[in-house]
Structures are given as structure tokens and as C-alpha cells.
Design an enzyme around this catalytic site. Structure first.
Site, mmCIF file in Angstrom:
data_model
loop_
_atom_site.group_PDB
_atom_site.id
_atom_site.type_symbol
_atom_site.label_atom_id
_atom_site.label_comp_id
_atom_site.label_asym_id
_atom_site.label_seq_id
_atom_site.Cartn_x
_atom_site.Cartn_y
_atom_site.Cartn_z
ATOM 1 N N GLN A 128 0.844 -1.204 0.000
ATOM 2 C CA GLN A 128 0.000 0.000 0.000
ATOM 3 C C GLN A 128 0.875 1.248 0.000
ATOM 4 O O GLN A 128 1.603 1.495 0.964
ATOM 5 C CB GLN A 128 -0.883 0.000 1.253
ATOM 6 N N GLY A 129 0.786 2.051 -1.047
ATOM 7 C CA GLY A 129 1.595 3.269 -1.142
ATOM 8 C C GLY A 129 0.750 4.513 -0.963
ATOM 9 O O GLY A 129 0.529 5.262 -1.923
ATOM 10 N N TYR A 130 0.289 4.733 0.257
ATOM 11 C CA TYR A 130 -0.484 5.941 0.567
ATOM 12 C C TYR A 130 0.428 6.992 1.237
ATOM 13 O O TYR A 130 0.614 8.087 0.734
ATOM 14 C CB TYR A 130 -1.636 5.603 1.525
ATOM 15 N N SER A 131 0.985 6.620 2.419
ATOM 16 C CA SER A 131 1.680 7.597 3.261
ATOM 17 C C SER A 131 2.968 8.102 2.623
ATOM 18 O O SER A 131 3.660 7.367 1.912
ATOM 19 C CB SER A 131 2.048 6.973 4.612
ATOM 20 N N GLU A 246 -9.910 -1.299 4.866
ATOM 21 C CA GLU A 246 -8.714 -1.450 5.689
ATOM 22 C C GLU A 246 -9.081 -1.416 7.178
ATOM 23 O O GLU A 246 -8.526 -2.150 7.982
ATOM 24 C CB GLU A 246 -7.708 -0.328 5.368
ATOM 25 N N GLU A 381 -7.015 9.450 16.815
ATOM 26 C CA GLU A 381 -7.615 10.797 16.726
ATOM 27 C C GLU A 381 -8.393 10.940 15.415
ATOM 28 O O GLU A 381 -9.485 11.518 15.389
ATOM 29 C CB GLU A 381 -6.525 11.870 16.808
HETATM 30 C C1 LIG Z 1 2.254 -0.625 11.599
HETATM 31 C C2 LIG Z 1 2.026 0.397 10.541
HETATM 32 C C3 LIG Z 1 1.897 -0.025 9.222
HETATM 33 C C4 LIG Z 1 1.717 0.939 8.219
HETATM 34 N N1 LIG Z 1 1.655 0.511 6.919
HETATM 35 C C5 LIG Z 1 1.472 1.424 5.944
HETATM 36 C C6 LIG Z 1 1.437 1.001 4.581
HETATM 37 O O1 LIG Z 1 1.611 -0.180 4.256
HETATM 38 N N2 LIG Z 1 1.241 1.935 3.626
HETATM 39 C C7 LIG Z 1 1.051 3.239 3.929
HETATM 40 O O2 LIG Z 1 0.804 4.037 3.009
HETATM 41 N N3 LIG Z 1 1.120 3.696 5.216
HETATM 42 C C8 LIG Z 1 1.326 2.800 6.227
HETATM 43 N N4 LIG Z 1 1.408 3.230 7.523
HETATM 44 C C9 LIG Z 1 1.387 4.688 7.817
HETATM 45 C C10 LIG Z 1 0.122 5.143 8.521
HETATM 46 O O3 LIG Z 1 -0.973 5.185 7.637
HETATM 47 C C11 LIG Z 1 0.433 6.538 9.114
HETATM 48 O O4 LIG Z 1 1.449 6.360 10.090
HETATM 49 C C12 LIG Z 1 -0.785 7.160 9.774
HETATM 50 O O5 LIG Z 1 -1.748 7.504 8.818
HETATM 51 C C13 LIG Z 1 -0.391 8.426 10.604
HETATM 52 O O6 LIG Z 1 0.351 9.309 9.837
HETATM 53 P P1 LIG Z 1 1.750 9.902 10.388
HETATM 54 O O7 LIG Z 1 2.565 8.746 10.844
HETATM 55 O O8 LIG Z 1 2.304 10.764 9.313
HETATM 56 O O9 LIG Z 1 1.385 10.753 11.670
HETATM 57 P P2 LIG Z 1 0.791 12.278 11.676
HETATM 58 O O10 LIG Z 1 -0.310 12.368 10.663
HETATM 59 O O11 LIG Z 1 1.929 13.217 11.546
HETATM 60 O O12 LIG Z 1 0.188 12.335 13.110
HETATM 61 C C14 LIG Z 1 0.948 12.690 14.289
HETATM 62 C C15 LIG Z 1 -0.012 12.857 15.439
HETATM 63 O O13 LIG Z 1 -0.898 13.972 15.189
HETATM 64 C C16 LIG Z 1 -2.258 13.573 15.337
HETATM 65 N N5 LIG Z 1 -3.124 14.257 14.369
HETATM 66 C C17 LIG Z 1 -2.845 14.495 13.060
HETATM 67 N N6 LIG Z 1 -3.896 15.108 12.480
HETATM 68 C C18 LIG Z 1 -4.841 15.277 13.424
HETATM 69 C C19 LIG Z 1 -6.156 15.847 13.428
HETATM 70 N N7 LIG Z 1 -6.704 16.357 12.317
HETATM 71 N N8 LIG Z 1 -6.864 15.832 14.594
HETATM 72 C C20 LIG Z 1 -6.317 15.308 15.728
HETATM 73 N N9 LIG Z 1 -5.080 14.749 15.788
HETATM 74 C C21 LIG Z 1 -4.356 14.732 14.645
HETATM 75 C C22 LIG Z 1 -2.233 12.082 15.039
HETATM 76 O O14 LIG Z 1 -3.352 11.430 15.624
HETATM 77 C C23 LIG Z 1 -0.913 11.645 15.667
HETATM 78 O O15 LIG Z 1 -1.065 11.424 17.041
HETATM 79 C C24 LIG Z 1 1.623 2.319 8.550
HETATM 80 C C25 LIG Z 1 1.759 2.725 9.876
HETATM 81 C C26 LIG Z 1 1.976 1.784 10.854
HETATM 82 C C27 LIG Z 1 2.140 2.244 12.265
#
Ligand SMILES: Cc1cc2nc3c(=O)[nH]c(=O)nc-3n(C[C@H](O)[C@H](O)[C@H](O)COP(=O)(O)OP(=O)(O)OC[C@H]3O[C@@H](n4cnc5c(N)ncnc54)[C@H](O)[C@@H]3O)c2cc1C
Length: 394
Positions: A128-131, A246, A381
Site C-alpha cells: 500500500q503506497g499511501y503515506s 482497511e 484521533e
Molecule cells: C504498523 C504500521 C503499518 C503501516 N503501513 C502502511 C502502509 O503499508 N502503507 C502506507 O501508506 N502507510 C502505512 N502506515 C502509515 C500510517 O498510515 C500513518 O502512520 C498514519 O496515517 C499516521 O500518519 P503519520 O505517521 O504521518 O502521523 P501524523 O499524521 O503526523 O500524526 C501525528 C499525530 O498527530 C495527530 N493528528 C494528526 N492530524 C490530526 C487531526 N486532524 N486531529 C487530531 N489529531 C491529529 C495524530 O493522531 C498523531 O497522534 C503504517 C503505519 C503503521 C504504524
């Protein structure tokens, strides 16, 4: 609610149990037990997936026309619970549970013919290439760019946290095809072969010591436009549809219950008279029962093929918190012995566990990795925000 199974469901459960007895090898069960990351190595789980495919059971969540089983929600539930109890490892949920339903809903006939049979058989493994760095919760800010060049897009940018990209041959991605107007209106959903020239995959080692995550770099990668799902710049709708699967596309209670059962056995051996631990154990058991009801309503709400809807966020919220609490209680119940290194055999002797409970050696890495449950698939959140808007109308 009457949870007593009807005779035909009991017969189905017996059929599932004998299939599992014949096809979940002791080696696979041991790998499942000792895996401290999120996903059992696909090189192990592929064998079980192939056995499921031979039986016609590899995609029970799909409509019959695409190779699904046509089971009732109760049968599907029994199947998932029994698989978890038997230690059967899931192979590539990103394929069967995430992108498969998306291709069925938005894909062209050619995409359906090309990709769906290969997901069903296990021939393809999807990532999955989202993040991206800086685009996780705020996914619409993503920057990986796809420029149109004749029949191809030329893709440049970076994805991150890409689970098992190093074991995958395909990736579904969100790319930016326009910077005009609202950010969500310039995103396109693209299927990409990972062996294309210009793709580099680099490992990220998690806090538990496992290699599951990766960074994926795209440097002038020429991707055929035949891999676009839905219209150009309309990928946000596709992306959100996938996220519902998902977060709520799979039955979670089975896996949580299997882990809870191990914890309960450990408490019974190690600290049956510690009232703080046993009270927490009892509370967790009640939480799991309540979560199972959410699980059942999500399953009934989405019959094979349709999307689960916003209740998937409630399920994600609860299973992630409960699994973390199970891991935390396991560490507390083990006491200082949990701090020993995983590869030290005396640990399990110190825990006084029967030999088949050796998997508790993995307590600390599992606890550390489990911190990510409330981040992956959208943080707590973000799920709370979705629920506030969609279910409470705030
Ligand atoms: C085990 C694991 C597997 C993963 N696998 C994949 C994968 O295969 N492919 C992929 O694309 N991604 C993957 N991810 C990434 C995952 O989707 C992101 O880590 C997640 O969406 C959070 O984004 P971030 O890490 O950039 O944190 P941020 O978005 O930077 O968040 C940091 C903090 O700010 C808070 N926050 C941010 N925005 C808000 C808001 N609007 N209101 C309140 N609080 C907020 C968050 O809750 C968090 O506590 C994976 C992550 C994990 C942990």
C-alpha cells in the site's frame, strides 16, 4: 442476542476445523506464535493461502462472481474465528481485503481480468503506497507526482511506512496529477509493478527489531496508464473507499481472543492471586465481548462486496486499543522477566510456562510493535474525528 449456533452452522464449523487441522502445519503455527510484528512472513503464509485457493476459500469476503464463497455472515464469522484459533496466518490482506474490493468496484474489465485471479491464487503480493513523509493523517497533502506522457505517467516522489514492499511485486498508490483547485481533486489512484525501472525500496527497522516497513522511492518511473483505477484526479473517492475496508474489512475478534487466551493461561500459571492483574484481565475479557458485537454488526452491514461504512472506524478504534491493553497486561503479568532478551531461553523457564507457551518470549517486541496499532490505518484521533462527523453529526 442468541449466540447459539444452528446445527448447519455447527456442521460448517466442523468442516472448517478439519480443513485447518489438515492445512495449518505445526511449523506455521509456531511462526504465527513467534511473529512479533504485524504480519506473518508471506513466504510462510503463502502455503496456507494456496490450500485455501484450492478449496475455493481464499477470498471469502468477495462476491461469488469473482471467486468468493457466498457464505452467510455467520459462516464467515465462524471461519475467521476458527482460523485465528488454529494459528492460521493471513496472506496479503492488502490484496484480498483492500485493493481487491476496490478493483471490483472501480476497475475496468481488463483490470479485473488481470489482477483479481492473481490475488485469489496468491500469485501477486500487494503493498500500500499511501503515506509519505509529512502526509499521513493529512493524506490529501501528498506530493508524489505523476505527469502524463502519452500512454504512461512518469512518477517521481517517495512513499513511507510501506508494509512488506520488499516482499511484494505490486503496489497501489496515490499520486498527484494536478495542483489546481482543492487538494483532494488532484489525486489519482495508480497500480504500479514494483519491478519497473526507477523504483528503489529501502528498509525501515521497527522498534521491536522487525523489518516490515520500507521507504519506496520513484525516480522517473514510467507507469502505463492502464494501471489507473477510476478517472484521473478522482482518486480520492477510490482511496477513501479502500480505507473503509482497511479499517473494518476483516473480523478482528478471533485474533484478539487467541491472544487473550494465551494471556489468561499465563496469568493462571504465574500470578493467579494478583488481584490487580486478574481484575484487569476480567475487564479486558468484557471489552472483547463488547468489541465482538461491533465486529458482528460490521460483518452484517457489509455482505460480500459492499463497503463497511463509517462503523469500520469504531471497530478500528476498539480493536487497536484492546490489543494494546492485552500486550501491556502480558508484560505486567510477566514482571521483570519480560525484560530479558527474546533469545534467552531462561526467560520462559522464569515465567514457568509450559513449553508450548514459548511464544511469550516475544512479549517486549510485541508490546513495542503494538504501540503502532493506534497509528496504522489512520490514528485514533482520526478515527474519532470520523465518528464525530459521520455517526454523531458533529
Ligand atoms: C504498523 C504500521 C503499518 C503501516 N503501513 C502502511 C502502509 O503499508 N502503507 C502506507 O501508506 N502507510 C502505512 N502506515 C502509515 C500510517 O498510515 C500513518 O502512520 C498514519 O496515517 C499516521 O500518519 P503519520 O505517521 O504521518 O502521523 P501524523 O499524521 O503526523 O500524526 C501525528 C499525530 O498527530 C495527530 N493528528 C494528526 N492530524 C490530526 C487531526 N486532524 N486531529 C487530531 N489529531 C491529529 C495524530 O493522531 C498523531 O497522534 C503504517 C503505519 C503503521 C504504524
Amino acid at each position: 442476542m442468541d449466540m447459539v449456533l444452528r446445527a448447519e452452522d455447527r456442521a460448517f464449523r466442523d468442516e472448517v476445523r478439519s480443513f485447518l487441522a489438515a492445512n495449518v502445519s505445526p511449523a506455521m503455527r509456531r511462526v504465527s506464535d513467534l511473529t512479533t510484528g504485524f504480519i506473518v512472513d508471506p513466504e510462510v503464509s503463502i502455503h496456507f493461502h494456496r490450500a485455501l485457493a484450492r478449496k475455493g476459500w481464499s477470498v471469502p469476503n468477495w462476491p461469488v462472481e469473482y471467486g468468493g464463497t457466498g457464505w452467510t455472515p455467520v459462516q464467515r464469522y465462524i471461519f475467521e474465528i476458527e482460523c485465528a484459533r488454529a494459528g492460521a496466518a493471513i496472506y496479503n490482506g492488502a490484496g484480498t481485503q483492500f485493493v481487491g474490493p476496490v478493483i471490483m468496484r472501480f476497475g475496468t474489465p481488463e483490470q479485473k481480468d488481470k489482477y483479481l485471479p492473481r490475488i485469489r491464487s496468491g500469485e501477486d503480493h500487494w503493498a500500500q503506497g499511501y503515506s509519505e513523509p509529512g502526509s499521513g493523517s493529512d493524506l490529501a497533502s501528498l506530493k508524489t507526482k505523476a505527469e502524463s506522457h502519452g500512454d504512461n505517467y512518469v512518477v517521481n516522489g517517495q512513499k513511507i511506512w510501506t508494509t512488506l514492499a520488499h516482499k511484494s511485486n505490486r503496489i497501489f498508490t496515490l499520486v498527484r496529477t494536478s495542483s489546481e483547485g482543492k487538494r483532494q481533486e488532484g489525486i489519482t489512484f495508480l497500480l504500479i509493478d514494483l519491478d519497473l525501472s526507477g523504483i528503489t525500496i529501502r528498509p525501515i527497522i521497527g522498534s521491536g527489531g522487525d523489518h516490515e516497513f520500507n521507504e519506496v522511492f520513484f525516480d522517473n518511473v514510467r507507469v502505463p496508464k492502464s494501471g489507473r483505477v477510476g478517472e484521473e484526479n478522482k482518486g480520492w473517492e477510490v482511496a477513501k473507499y479502500l480505507l473503509e475496508f482497511e479499517r473494518g474489512g476483516n473480523v478482528m475478534a478471533g485474533r484478539v481472543r487467541a491472544q487473550f487466551a494465551k494471556l489468561a493461561r499465563m496469568v493462571a500459571v504465574r500470578c493467579p492471586d494478583d488481584s490487580e492483574i486478574t481484575t484487569r484481565l476480567a475487564e479486558l475479557g468484557t471489552d472483547i465481548d463488547a468489541m465482538e458485537m461491533i465486529d458482528l454488526s460490521v460483518l452484517s452491514a457489509h455482505q460480500a462486496g459492499s463497503n463497511p461504512g463509517p462503523i469500520s472506524s469504531l471497530l478500528k478504534l476498539r480493536w487497536s486499543e484492546i490489543r494494546q491493553a492485552v500486550n501491556e497486561l502480558a508484560v505486567d503479568a510477566a514482571g521483570e522477566a519480560a525484560l530479558r532478551r527474546v533469545d534467552e531461553r531462561p526467560l520462559y523457564e522464569a515465567l514457568q510456562l509450559p513449553p508450548d507457551e514459548e511464544d511469550n518470549l516475544a512479549l517486549i517486541p510485541r508490546y513495542l510493535n503494538g504501540r503502532a496499532f493506534t497509528i496504522m490505518g489512520g490514528t485514533t484521533e482520526i478515527q474519532t474525528n470520523i465518528l464525530a462527523k459521520s455517526l454523531l453529526g458533529l
